[in-house]
Design an enzyme around this catalytic site. Structure first.
Site, mmCIF file in Angstrom:
data_model
loop_
_atom_site.group_PDB
_atom_site.id
_atom_site.type_symbol
_atom_site.label_atom_id
_atom_site.label_comp_id
_atom_site.label_asym_id
_atom_site.label_seq_id
_atom_site.Cartn_x
_atom_site.Cartn_y
_atom_site.Cartn_z
ATOM 1 C CB THR A 158 -0.916 -0.013 1.247
ATOM 2 O OG1 THR A 158 -1.750 -1.161 1.174
ATOM 3 C CG2 THR A 158 -1.775 1.245 1.341
ATOM 4 N NE ARG A 270 -36.834 1.521 -10.083
ATOM 5 C CZ ARG A 270 -36.835 1.826 -11.377
ATOM 6 N NH1 ARG A 270 -36.771 3.099 -11.760
ATOM 7 N NH2 ARG A 270 -36.901 0.874 -12.280
ATOM 8 N N GLY A 341 -31.334 -2.819 -7.963
ATOM 9 C CA GLY A 341 -31.642 -3.529 -9.208
ATOM 10 C C GLY A 341 -30.550 -3.297 -10.242
ATOM 11 N N GLY A 342 -30.929 -3.145 -11.502
ATOM 12 C CA GLY A 342 -29.962 -2.981 -12.593
ATOM 13 C C GLY A 342 -29.089 -1.758 -12.428
ATOM 14 C CD GLU A 365 -3.650 -3.857 8.350
ATOM 15 O OE1 GLU A 365 -3.577 -3.920 9.572
ATOM 16 O OE2 GLU A 365 -3.765 -2.818 7.703
HETATM 17 C C1 LIG Z 1 -4.790 -4.134 -1.976
HETATM 18 C C2 LIG Z 1 -3.804 -4.812 -1.088
HETATM 19 C C3 LIG Z 1 -3.025 -4.045 -0.231
HETATM 20 C C4 LIG Z 1 -2.066 -4.668 0.584
HETATM 21 N N1 LIG Z 1 -1.228 -3.879 1.358
HETATM 22 C C5 LIG Z 1 -0.166 -4.479 1.970
HETATM 23 C C6 LIG Z 1 0.841 -3.673 2.614
HETATM 24 O O1 LIG Z 1 0.761 -2.447 2.678
HETATM 25 N N2 LIG Z 1 1.920 -4.302 3.152
HETATM 26 C C7 LIG Z 1 2.064 -5.662 3.107
HETATM 27 O O2 LIG Z 1 3.075 -6.161 3.586
HETATM 28 N N3 LIG Z 1 1.134 -6.450 2.517
HETATM 29 C C8 LIG Z 1 0.021 -5.897 1.945
HETATM 30 N N4 LIG Z 1 -0.920 -6.673 1.317
HETATM 31 C C9 LIG Z 1 -0.765 -8.138 1.314
HETATM 32 C C10 LIG Z 1 -1.808 -8.875 2.125
HETATM 33 O O3 LIG Z 1 -1.576 -8.693 3.490
HETATM 34 C C11 LIG Z 1 -1.777 -10.353 1.683
HETATM 35 O O4 LIG Z 1 -2.327 -10.394 0.376
HETATM 36 C C12 LIG Z 1 -2.526 -11.247 2.607
HETATM 37 O O5 LIG Z 1 -1.895 -11.325 3.858
HETATM 38 C C13 LIG Z 1 -2.678 -12.679 2.048
HETATM 39 O O6 LIG Z 1 -1.499 -13.169 1.508
HETATM 40 P P1 LIG Z 1 -1.506 -13.793 0.025
HETATM 41 O O7 LIG Z 1 -2.174 -12.801 -0.854
HETATM 42 O O8 LIG Z 1 -0.135 -14.200 -0.344
HETATM 43 O O9 LIG Z 1 -2.453 -15.060 0.121
HETATM 44 P P2 LIG Z 1 -2.023 -16.510 0.645
HETATM 45 O O10 LIG Z 1 -1.314 -16.398 1.942
HETATM 46 O O11 LIG Z 1 -1.359 -17.238 -0.468
HETATM 47 O O12 LIG Z 1 -3.447 -17.157 0.915
HETATM 48 C C14 LIG Z 1 -4.254 -17.746 -0.108
HETATM 49 C C15 LIG Z 1 -5.488 -18.364 0.564
HETATM 50 O O13 LIG Z 1 -5.066 -19.397 1.475
HETATM 51 C C16 LIG Z 1 -5.576 -19.121 2.765
HETATM 52 N N5 LIG Z 1 -4.627 -19.583 3.775
HETATM 53 C C17 LIG Z 1 -3.305 -19.302 3.893
HETATM 54 N N6 LIG Z 1 -2.785 -19.874 4.968
HETATM 55 C C18 LIG Z 1 -3.796 -20.550 5.576
HETATM 56 C C19 LIG Z 1 -3.898 -21.386 6.736
HETATM 57 N N7 LIG Z 1 -2.852 -21.610 7.537
HETATM 58 N N8 LIG Z 1 -5.106 -21.931 7.031
HETATM 59 C C20 LIG Z 1 -6.171 -21.697 6.252
HETATM 60 N N9 LIG Z 1 -6.149 -20.929 5.137
HETATM 61 C C21 LIG Z 1 -4.975 -20.353 4.815
HETATM 62 C C22 LIG Z 1 -5.780 -17.623 2.807
HETATM 63 O O14 LIG Z 1 -6.714 -17.259 3.801
HETATM 64 C C23 LIG Z 1 -6.279 -17.369 1.400
HETATM 65 O O15 LIG Z 1 -7.650 -17.638 1.332
HETATM 66 C C24 LIG Z 1 -1.937 -6.083 0.550
HETATM 67 C C25 LIG Z 1 -2.752 -6.849 -0.289
HETATM 68 C C26 LIG Z 1 -3.654 -6.230 -1.106
HETATM 69 C C27 LIG Z 1 -4.471 -7.078 -2.035
#
Ligand SMILES: Cc1cc2nc3c(=O)[nH]c(=O)nc-3n(C[C@H](O)[C@H](O)[C@H](O)COP(=O)(O)OP(=O)(O)OC[C@H]3O[C@@H](n4cnc5c(N)ncnc54)[C@H](O)[C@@H]3O)c2cc1C
Length: 383
Positions: A158, A270, A341-342, A365
């Site tokens: 971010t 509406r 709706g639409g 987070e």
């Molecule tokens: C718009 C945006 C802004 C962000 N900003 C920041 C930022 O400022 N700084 C930063 O450091 N990061 C940031 N992030 C990263 C964000 O914190 C991660 O995307 C998030 O923590 C998930 O990690 P991942 O995307 O690698 O998903 P993964 O960890 O690969 O997870 C994929 C799926 O598996 C599930 N999963 C993973 N481990 C387990 C488990 N042990 N048990 C059950 N389910 C599990 C997850 O819940 C998810 O559904 C941002 C992400 C986005 C999209």
């Protein structure tokens, strides 16, 4: 905790609401959503009024309030516009870490300009191979003389393209087991040689809150840029999340509230089959359920905030608040589209944006699954 906000808290809420109603117009929300531009001028204006520094101590230029007040500001901003709201409240993202663990020099360098809206901060933990699991980092920081040499790639950061500085989670000891005991946070100014940022475009929602990739190629920073103790970075980040997840729940509550109010007013106006659609019981039930869920999410969020402000932080309640409020935001914004709706499907009606933006609150987070793991960890300990 009483069930009513204090007069001072109500005044904060009112001041933010007035500001947002004037500045966060639906047209601007749509424009920034399409352009994916950070609203820097609005961030500065909000900073001037003290809204972005609500929780920083007064001696560093902040307002000296607690998490609950931060939640009120966040909720109002996201109620007015989910994209602009998140962008503005995220301008100081992660900097609580420097405030909590940084040296006096670091605090003096970064916090007052942040409070004034002159600086934007970023926290860089996530890497392509490490998202939910940040117990090992591929980004390394190696001591070389009196400098750190940093190499690696962070993603989904971010504010990446607008940040003045990054707090970067690095592996400083690659050999230690468990590996998270070898992670440290190091502050890197955005204009340091070797730092390269690429904005990630075409996000689903919160598009004015810009996101990017940050690469570090032989980046050299002074050894004094270490934040707090060596090899305590993982713990510092986890401690930060215990608090920062509460305002994320507030983002979700605000988005849900904004979508609810819009769909309520729309249902009054509406007309179909000769009467306003709000007269149909099917629509009334939707609105009643939406209002109930929002109220429950808000109470849980305020409880988590209140506990934290009392020094009785409870990570289980925090995770409950984040998981419940973010699901509520998804459900409420979905129903809001249904009531439109639409028209709800069309960008110009400013309601589908709420749904697109709400989704992120279930992901960043700590995903909802990670929140549920935390909830269970505490339940198993306590029951
Ligand atoms: C718009 C945006 C802004 C962000 N900003 C920041 C930022 O400022 N700084 C930063 O450091 N990061 C940031 N992030 C990263 C964000 O914190 C991660 O995307 C998030 O923590 C998930 O990690 P991942 O995307 O690698 O998903 P993964 O960890 O690969 O997870 C994929 C799926 O598996 C599930 N999963 C993973 N481990 C387990 C488990 N042990 N048990 C059950 N389910 C599990 C997850 O819940 C998810 O559904 C941002 C992400 C986005 C999209």
């Amino acid at each position: 905790m009483g069930f009513e906000l204090t007069e001072e808290q109500m005044d904060i809420k009112k001041a933010v609401r007035e500001f947002c109603e004037k500045e966060f117009t639906p047209e601007l929300g749509l424009e920034l959503d399409r352009k994916e531009d950070y609203p820097r001028e609005l961030y500065k204006k909000a900073a001037k009024l003290g809204f972005t520094s609500i929780r920083f101590p007064e001696e560093y230029g902040g307002q000296g309030y607690g998490i609950l007040e931060e939640c009120l500001v966040t909720e109002e901003m996201c109620r007015a516009d989910p994209g602009i709201g998140v962008a503005v409240v995220s301008g100081t993202f992660g900097s609580d870490i420097i405030m909590e663990h940084g040296t006096e020099e670091q605090k003096k360098k970064y916090i007052p300009p942040l409070c004034k809206g002159e600086f934007i901060s970023a926290l860089a933990c996530t890497e392509p191979a490490h998202g939910s699991d940040i117990t090992r980092m591929d980004t390394t920081a190696v001591k070389s003389g009196d400098e750190w040499l940093i190499n690696g790639l962070k993603t989904f950061i971010t504010n990446a393209s607008v940040a003045n500085f990054f707090q970067v989670l690095c592996q400083t000891d690659p050999k230690v087991t468990p590996s998270y005991r070898g992670e440290s946070l190091i502050v890197v100014d955005g204009d340091t040689y070797g730092v390269d940022v690429t904005q990630l475009k075409d996000k689903m929602g919160i598009r004015p809150a810009v996101t990017g990739e940050v690469s570090f190629s032989d980046v050299k920073v002074p050894e004094d840029n270490l934040i707090g103790e060596l090899n305590r970075g993982f713990y510092q980040v986890m401690g930060f999340f215990d608090l920062s997840r509460i305002p994320i729940a507030a983002q979700a509550v605000g988005m849900a509230q904004g979508a609810f109010e819009r769909s309520f007013n729309y249902a009054k106006e509406r007309e179909q089959f000769g009467s306003p659609i709000i007269q149909f019981q099917a629509i009334q039930f939707k609105l009643a359920e939406m209002a109930t869920k929002i109220e429950a999410a808000r109470l849980l969020t305020y409880k988590a905030a209140w506990l934290a402000d009392q020094g009785k932080i409870d990570p289980m309640i925090t995770s409950m608040a984040k998981a419940f409020a973010s699901r509520t935001a998804m459900e409420v914004t979905d129903e809001a589209i249904q009531i439109y709706g639409g028209y709800g499907y069309m960008g110009d009606y400013h309601i589908e944006r709420f749904h697109r933006c709400a989704k992120i609150t279930e992901i960043y987070e700590g995903t909802t699954e990670i929140q549920k793991l935390t909830i269970m960890r505490y339940l198993l300990k306590r029951m």
